[in-house]
Write a protein that holds these residues in place. Structure first.
Motif, PDB file in Angstrom:
ATOM      1  N   ALA A  16       0.971  -1.215   0.018  1.00 40.63           N
ATOM      2  CA  ALA A  16      -0.007  -0.072  -0.046  1.00 40.63           C
ATOM      3  C   ALA A  16       0.646   1.143   0.065  1.00 40.63           C
ATOM      4  CB  ALA A  16      -1.009  -0.048   0.998  1.00 40.63           C
ATOM      5  N   GLU A  17       1.751   1.245   0.633  1.00 42.31           N
ATOM      6  CA  GLU A  17       2.775   2.658   0.903  1.00 42.31           C
ATOM      7  C   GLU A  17       3.317   2.845  -0.654  1.00 42.31           C
ATOM      8  OE1 GLU A  17       5.342  -0.788   2.772  1.00 42.31           O
ATOM      9  OE2 GLU A  17       3.223  -0.140   2.812  1.00 42.31           O
ATOM     10  N   TYR A  18       3.419   2.082  -1.701  1.00 43.73           N
ATOM     11  CA  TYR A  18       3.711   2.570  -2.988  1.00 43.73           C
ATOM     12  C   TYR A  18       2.916   2.986  -3.747  1.00 43.73           C
ATOM     13  CZ  TYR A  18       8.342   0.313  -1.518  1.00 43.73           C
ATOM     14  OH  TYR A  18       9.268   0.194  -1.103  1.00 43.73           O
ATOM     15  N   VAL A  19       1.492   2.998  -3.530  1.00 43.62           N
ATOM     16  CA  VAL A  19       0.436   3.699  -4.218  1.00 43.62           C
ATOM     17  C   VAL A  19       0.821   5.149  -4.360  1.00 43.62           C
ATOM     18  CG1 VAL A  19      -2.211   4.434  -4.314  1.00 43.62           C
ATOM     19  CG2 VAL A  19      -1.144   1.995  -3.454  1.00 43.62           C
ATOM     20  N   SER A  20       1.290   5.957  -3.362  1.00 47.45           N
ATOM     21  CA  SER A  20       1.643   7.154  -3.389  1.00 47.45           C
ATOM     22  C   SER A  20       2.557   7.397  -4.395  1.00 47.45           C
ATOM     23  CB  SER A  20       1.875   7.989  -2.048  1.00 47.45           C
ATOM     24  OG  SER A  20       2.986   7.321  -1.792  1.00 47.45           O
ATOM     25  N   LEU A  21       3.545   6.674  -4.507  1.00 50.05           N
ATOM     26  CA  LEU A  21       4.766   6.809  -5.434  1.00 50.05           C
ATOM     27  C   LEU A  21       4.198   6.806  -6.975  1.00 50.05           C
ATOM     28  CD1 LEU A  21       7.719   7.156  -6.206  1.00 50.05           C
ATOM     29  CD2 LEU A  21       7.877   4.456  -5.923  1.00 50.05           C
ATOM     30  N   ILE A  22       3.314   5.806  -7.056  1.00 47.79           N
ATOM     31  CA  ILE A  22       2.767   5.599  -8.419  1.00 47.79           C
ATOM     32  C   ILE A  22       2.108   6.787  -8.878  1.00 47.79           C
ATOM     33  CG2 ILE A  22       0.752   4.007  -9.693  1.00 47.79           C
ATOM     34  CD1 ILE A  22       2.201   1.730  -8.189  1.00 47.79           C
ATOM     35  N   ARG A  23       1.329   7.507  -8.138  1.00 47.66           N
ATOM     36  CA  ARG A  23       0.380   8.585  -8.012  1.00 47.66           C
ATOM     37  C   ARG A  23       1.256   9.773  -8.689  1.00 47.66           C
ATOM     38  NH1 ARG A  23      -4.845   9.031  -6.469  1.00 47.66           N
ATOM     39  NH2 ARG A  23      -4.559  11.215  -5.819  1.00 47.66           N
ATOM     40  N   SER A  27       1.583  11.640 -12.228  1.00 46.18           N
ATOM     41  CA  SER A  27       1.261  13.102 -12.283  1.00 46.18           C
ATOM     42  C   SER A  27       2.486  13.719 -12.905  1.00 46.18           C
ATOM     43  CB  SER A  27       1.352  13.701 -11.024  1.00 46.18           C
ATOM     44  OG  SER A  27       0.200  13.550 -10.339  1.00 46.18           O
ATOM     45  N   GLY A  28       3.513  13.483 -13.039  1.00 45.56           N
ATOM     46  CA  GLY A  28       4.871  13.856 -13.735  1.00 45.56           C
ATOM     47  C   GLY A  28       4.664  13.311 -15.067  1.00 45.56           C
ATOM     48  N   VAL A  29       4.562  12.194 -15.299  1.00 49.29           N
ATOM     49  CA  VAL A  29       4.273  11.566 -16.790  1.00 49.29           C
ATOM     50  C   VAL A  29       3.396  12.566 -17.515  1.00 49.29           C
ATOM     51  CG1 VAL A  29       3.737   9.696 -18.263  1.00 49.29           C
ATOM     52  CG2 VAL A  29       5.289   9.344 -16.229  1.00 49.29           C
ATOM     53  N   PHE A  30       2.065  12.467 -17.007  1.00 43.70           N
ATOM     54  CA  PHE A  30       0.747  13.130 -17.624  1.00 43.70           C
ATOM     55  C   PHE A  30       1.260  14.433 -17.820  1.00 43.70           C
ATOM     56  CE2 PHE A  30      -1.107   9.159 -17.226  1.00 43.70           C
ATOM     57  CZ  PHE A  30      -2.425   9.085 -18.028  1.00 43.70           C
ATOM     58  N   ASP A  39      -7.705  15.406 -16.520  1.00 40.88           N
ATOM     59  CA  ASP A  39      -7.415  14.234 -17.286  1.00 40.88           C
ATOM     60  C   ASP A  39      -6.029  13.548 -16.195  1.00 40.88           C
ATOM     61  OD1 ASP A  39      -8.791  14.436 -19.369  1.00 40.88           O
ATOM     62  OD2 ASP A  39      -7.400  14.884 -20.730  1.00 40.88           O
ATOM     63  N   ILE A  40      -5.256  14.543 -15.621  1.00 41.69           N
ATOM     64  CA  ILE A  40      -4.274  13.835 -14.710  1.00 41.69           C
ATOM     65  C   ILE A  40      -4.952  13.325 -13.509  1.00 41.69           C
ATOM     66  CG2 ILE A  40      -2.537  14.610 -12.950  1.00 41.69           C
ATOM     67  CD1 ILE A  40      -1.379  16.660 -15.243  1.00 41.69           C
ATOM     68  N   GLU A  41      -6.052  14.225 -12.750  1.00 37.60           N
ATOM     69  CA  GLU A  41      -6.733  13.731 -11.503  1.00 37.60           C
ATOM     70  C   GLU A  41      -7.389  12.693 -11.963  1.00 37.60           C
ATOM     71  OE1 GLU A  41      -6.068  15.064  -8.467  1.00 37.60           O
ATOM     72  OE2 GLU A  41      -4.334  15.976  -9.632  1.00 37.60           O
ATOM     73  N   ASP A  42      -8.292  12.344 -13.143  1.00 39.57           N
ATOM     74  CA  ASP A  42      -8.953  11.401 -13.378  1.00 39.57           C
ATOM     75  C   ASP A  42      -7.917   9.907 -13.495  1.00 39.57           C
ATOM     76  OD1 ASP A  42     -11.257  12.821 -13.608  1.00 39.57           O
ATOM     77  OD2 ASP A  42     -11.267  12.790 -15.790  1.00 39.57           O
ATOM     78  N   ALA A  43      -6.834  10.239 -14.281  1.00 42.58           N
ATOM     79  CA  ALA A  43      -6.202   8.804 -14.440  1.00 42.58           C
ATOM     80  C   ALA A  43      -5.522   8.724 -12.959  1.00 42.58           C
ATOM     81  CB  ALA A  43      -4.899   9.219 -15.339  1.00 42.58           C
ATOM     82  N   LYS A  44      -5.041   9.597 -12.047  1.00 41.11           N
ATOM     83  CA  LYS A  44      -4.737   9.202 -10.755  1.00 41.11           C
ATOM     84  C   LYS A  44      -5.586   8.467 -10.129  1.00 41.11           C
ATOM     85  CE  LYS A  44      -2.928  12.586  -8.640  1.00 41.11           C
ATOM     86  NZ  LYS A  44      -2.538  14.275  -7.798  1.00 41.11           N
ATOM     87  N   ILE A  45      -6.878   8.825 -10.003  1.00 41.76           N
ATOM     88  CA  ILE A  45      -7.841   8.163  -9.192  1.00 41.76           C
ATOM     89  C   ILE A  45      -7.813   6.707  -9.771  1.00 41.76           C
ATOM     90  CG2 ILE A  45     -10.512   7.889  -9.044  1.00 41.76           C
ATOM     91  CD1 ILE A  45     -10.331  10.977  -8.796  1.00 41.76           C
TER      92      ILE A  45
END
Length: 159
Positions: A16-23, A27-30, A39-45
């Motif tokens: 679970a602690e890696y979910v924030s790293l993925i988010r 954000s950076g990639v998008f 679009d960034i926020e939608d994709a993060k969710i």
């Protein structure tokens, strides 16, 4: 055939602690690809929902390598996010049928538990495909809407 501009791949522990790293990575990639804030926020969710479900359901303690494989494929007009786990699979289409659609008139206090994540993912991303051949691989596409700012500060999106 469209040519990819860039591919970014990551392998992370299914914790679970890696979910924030993925988010943060998403954000950076998008952002670098020119996606809009919405679009960034939608994709993060959507991606958070997929990864959280993988952490909760895909692996059991006896698994040797509980990992999440994440890939961003960046094109001129879209970004494909592919998430793969080698753990336990599920029947995506069967689960959707079993849960049925949600109605706008349903009282939020009485919404059934489970399956809302599937609804969210499909609602927030432009295309979603699930492959269950070896574990679970979910491919999600978000078409990039480029933003322009005019001199008067008014924002418009162009495709």
């Amino acid at each position: 055939m469209e040519a990819k501009r860039n591919v970014i791949e990551m392998k992370l522990p299914a914790q679970a602690e890696y979910v924030s790293l993925i988010r943060l990575t998403l954000s950076g990639v998008f952002s670098r690809a020119g996606a809009s804030y919405e679009d960034i926020e939608d994709a993060k969710i959507a991606v958070s929902e997929v990864v959280t479900n993988a952490v909760k359901h895909a692996y059991k303690e006896e698994e040797i390598d509980p990992s999440i494989y994440l890939c961003f494929e960046i094109y001129d007009d879209k970004i494909r996010v592919v998430i793969s786990v080698q753990g336990k699979s599920f029947d995506y289409e069967e689960k959707k049928k079993e849960l049925g659609p949600y109605s706008e008139n349903e009282n939020i206090d009485f919404l059934r538990e489970g399956g809302l994540g599937l609804f969210l993912i499909e609602s927030l991303m432009d295309e979603v495909k699930v492959n269950k051949d070896n574990g679970v691989t979910i491919s999600m596409i978000k078409y990039i809407k480029k933003e322009q700012v005019h001199n008067n500060g008014e924002r418009v999106e162009i495709n």
